[in-house]
Design an enzyme around this catalytic site. Structure first.
Site, PDB file in Angstrom:
ATOM      1  N   LYS A  70      -3.625  -7.114  10.230  1.00  0.00           N
ATOM      2  CA  LYS A  70      -4.657  -7.053   8.983  1.00  0.00           C
ATOM      3  C   LYS A  70      -4.283  -7.754   7.892  1.00  0.00           C
ATOM      4  O   LYS A  70      -3.464  -7.770   7.356  1.00  0.00           O
ATOM      5  CB  LYS A  70      -4.537  -5.355   8.773  1.00  0.00           C
ATOM      6  CG  LYS A  70      -5.760  -5.043   7.830  1.00  0.00           C
ATOM      7  CD  LYS A  70      -5.744  -3.362   7.673  1.00  0.00           C
ATOM      8  CE  LYS A  70      -6.827  -3.077   6.583  1.00  0.00           C
ATOM      9  NZ  LYS A  70      -6.850  -1.503   6.310  1.00  0.00           N
ATOM     10  N   SER A 108     -11.092   0.652   6.929  1.00  0.00           N
ATOM     11  CA  SER A 108     -11.388  -0.766   6.462  1.00  0.00           C
ATOM     12  C   SER A 108     -10.699  -1.598   7.584  1.00  0.00           C
ATOM     13  O   SER A 108     -10.852  -2.871   7.506  1.00  0.00           O
ATOM     14  CB  SER A 108     -10.634  -0.880   5.079  1.00  0.00           C
ATOM     15  OG  SER A 108      -9.234  -0.280   5.080  1.00  0.00           O
ATOM     16  N   SER A 164      -8.739   4.756   7.467  1.00  0.00           N
ATOM     17  CA  SER A 164      -9.042   3.386   7.693  1.00  0.00           C
ATOM     18  C   SER A 164      -8.219   2.891   8.909  1.00  0.00           C
ATOM     19  O   SER A 164      -8.638   1.652   9.577  1.00  0.00           O
ATOM     20  CB  SER A 164      -8.744   2.321   6.420  1.00  0.00           C
ATOM     21  OG  SER A 164      -9.548   2.489   5.750  1.00  0.00           O
TER      22      SER A 164
END
Length: 493
Positions: A78, A161, A185
């Protein structure tokens, strides 16, 4: 033989050990897969040369009998984790050109254990969002979207997210990915994409080198295809870090060894407050199915009460923006990233932050600055902190009568890009089942459990006691076996 990109981590490790294929061959297959998923806008930065170099080094270690626990496994990162010499954007224009001179603790431990980096994947800007639609680099499209890539009948969100992390696994372009979870997330995008995501206990994984959103809530965790893979990856990600004052100094268990399949006698809490108004009937039915699966495996369902759940979302959207307001003050155009000149220093700050931050980040900074301001601090921020304590107490009380708690992961199936986007409150409601766990600092995971009537994935969430990820994984493994989720996204199928 199963296509290399369809292997689980456990299967890939087994194949590497048997010399069925090399780490270079495994990585080459995934590099090609990364190229194939470009229409989905999953990757912000691809690192194929670094991946092949790391894979070659992995093969050399294995030939010497020095293979680590994740040696040769291609994963995605990420783009909130700092990676030395590799662009780190947090999905924001304000970090344009930022290449850290250091490696985050979590990624350094993954590379120490032999993992291979395919690149950095998309996310909501500064991890603020529930759909991976707010990044400066554009929205990520879920591989579950119907139709051909680039010519979809409709574009489905991958959740957020950590939507890029979830999408890359669902699309079979990485064996796993790192995620971060501030209010759901990791778990919500895992639920939306038919993947597994675990948020460990706060303090279990170091936050050092992860771009901060809300420091008392942020926690890194693995996103994978199976519960067993999550156990493998979590062990490498965890561990005490003196550079992080919130890191907990305690031994890291062999999480994989916890997957015994035996949950006889365990008590599974079912919180009555989670049957919220507007809960989709098919999600309620799936939740009941999950209860039945665990009962059949020998567990005992018990009703528990979490009375302050209804205040969790409101408390979260005071605490998280307040911490974000403080954390994001460092992005001023002076030291790194974007700089937009002005007539004086104040104008340069204003111009840089106005151009560099997207609308959702600006909204949360404004909310956070407001609730921390004189005259409102006690009315809002302190009150939210008190509610947070009550929520923690609710979980403490519930765990006196159960060993793990079962809930849905999200209140609905994934929605189409463009829906809900004009209403921030509707977007925030996507995290109604996940936010309380972050406020309490507990471990939780999402396991794929079925498909909705629309053919899109549904997940079940398990919540554990602090630092009892072993029980969480053991129960999650049983749910996974019972659900036998084998559906593939249209892109893969």
């Amino acid at each position: 033989m199963t296509a290399l990109t369809h292997l689980t981590m456990a299967e890939a490790l087994d194949g590497l050990a048997k010399k069925d294929f090399t780490a270079v061959e495994l990585t080459e297959a995934h590099v090609r897969a990364v190229e194939a998923v470009r229409p989905f806008n999953i990757f912000i930065t691809e690192t194929p040369d670094a991946a092949l170099s790391m894979a070659k080094a992995s093969d050399e270690r294995r030939a010497k009998g020095e293979a680590g626990p994740m040696d040769g496994l291609p994963i995605a990162v990420k783009d909130l984790f700092c990676t030395k010499g590799v662009s780190t954007t947090a999905g924001s224009h304000i970090l344009d050109g930022f290449k850290p001179e250091y490696e985050s603790t979590v990624t350094s431990q993954l590379w120490r254990d032999g993992a291979v980096m395919l690149g950095k994947v998309n996310l909501d800007e500064f991890a603020m969002g529930s759909a991976t639609i707010t990044a400066h680099q554009g929205e990520t499209v879920s591989p579950w979207s119907p139709g051909a890539p680039g010519a979809w009948e409709k574009k489905i969100v991958a959740g957020g997210s950590s939507g890029g992390s979830a999408a890359v696994i669902a699309a079979r372009a990485a064996l796993g990915a790192t995620g971060t979870d501030t209010g759901g997330s990791i778990r919500q995008p895992a639920g939306y994409t038919g993947t597994v995501g675990i948020k460990p206990t706060y303090g279990r994984c170091s936050r050092w080198g992860i771009v901060a959103y809300a420091s008392s809530l942020d926690q890194a965790g693995p996103m994978t295809r199976t519960v067993e893979d999550a156990a493998i990856m979590l062990r490498s990600m965890c561990g005490f870090d003196p550079k992080d004052s919130t890191s907990v100094d305690m031994p890291v268990p062999d999480f994989r060894a916890a997957l015994t399949g035996d949950i006889r006698g365990l008590r599974v809490g079912i919180p009555k407050e989670y049957r919220v108004e507007g809960l989709s009937p098919e999600i309620a039915a799936l939740w009941d199915q999950g209860i039945a699966w665990l009962k059949e495996a020998g567990a005992e369902p018990v009703e528990v009460s979490l009375p302050h759940t209804k205040y969790a979302l409101a408390a979260y959207y005071i605490i998280a923006p307040a911490e974000a307001s403080s954390n994001l003050a460092r992005y001023d155009g002076v030291r790194y990233g974007l700089r937009v000149e002005g007539g004086n220093l104040k104008e340069m700050y204003e111009n840089t932050r106005g151009a560099g931050f997207g609308k959702e980040v600006q909204r949360r900074i404004l909310i956070g600055t407001y609730v921390l301001s004189a005259g409102y601090y006690d009315a809002y921020y302190n009150k939210a902190r008190q509610v947070r304590t009550r929520i923690k107490w609710d979980f403490d009380e519930a765990f006196k009568s159960c060993d793990v708690i079962l809930t849905p992961t999200a209140p609905s199936t994934p929605f189409a890009i463009g829906e809900k986007m004009d209403d921030p409150v509707q977007m925030y409601l996507n995290d109604v089942f996940t936010v309380p766990i972050n406020l309490a600092g507990l471990p939780a995971m999402s396991v794929p459990a079925g498909l909705g009537a629309d053919g899109l994935p549904l997940g079940l969430q398990l919540i554990g006691r602090p630092f009892d990820e072993e029980t969480l994984l053991r129960v999650g493994h049983v749910v996974e076996k019972a659900a036998n989720f084998t559906a593939l996204p249209p892109f893969v199928a």
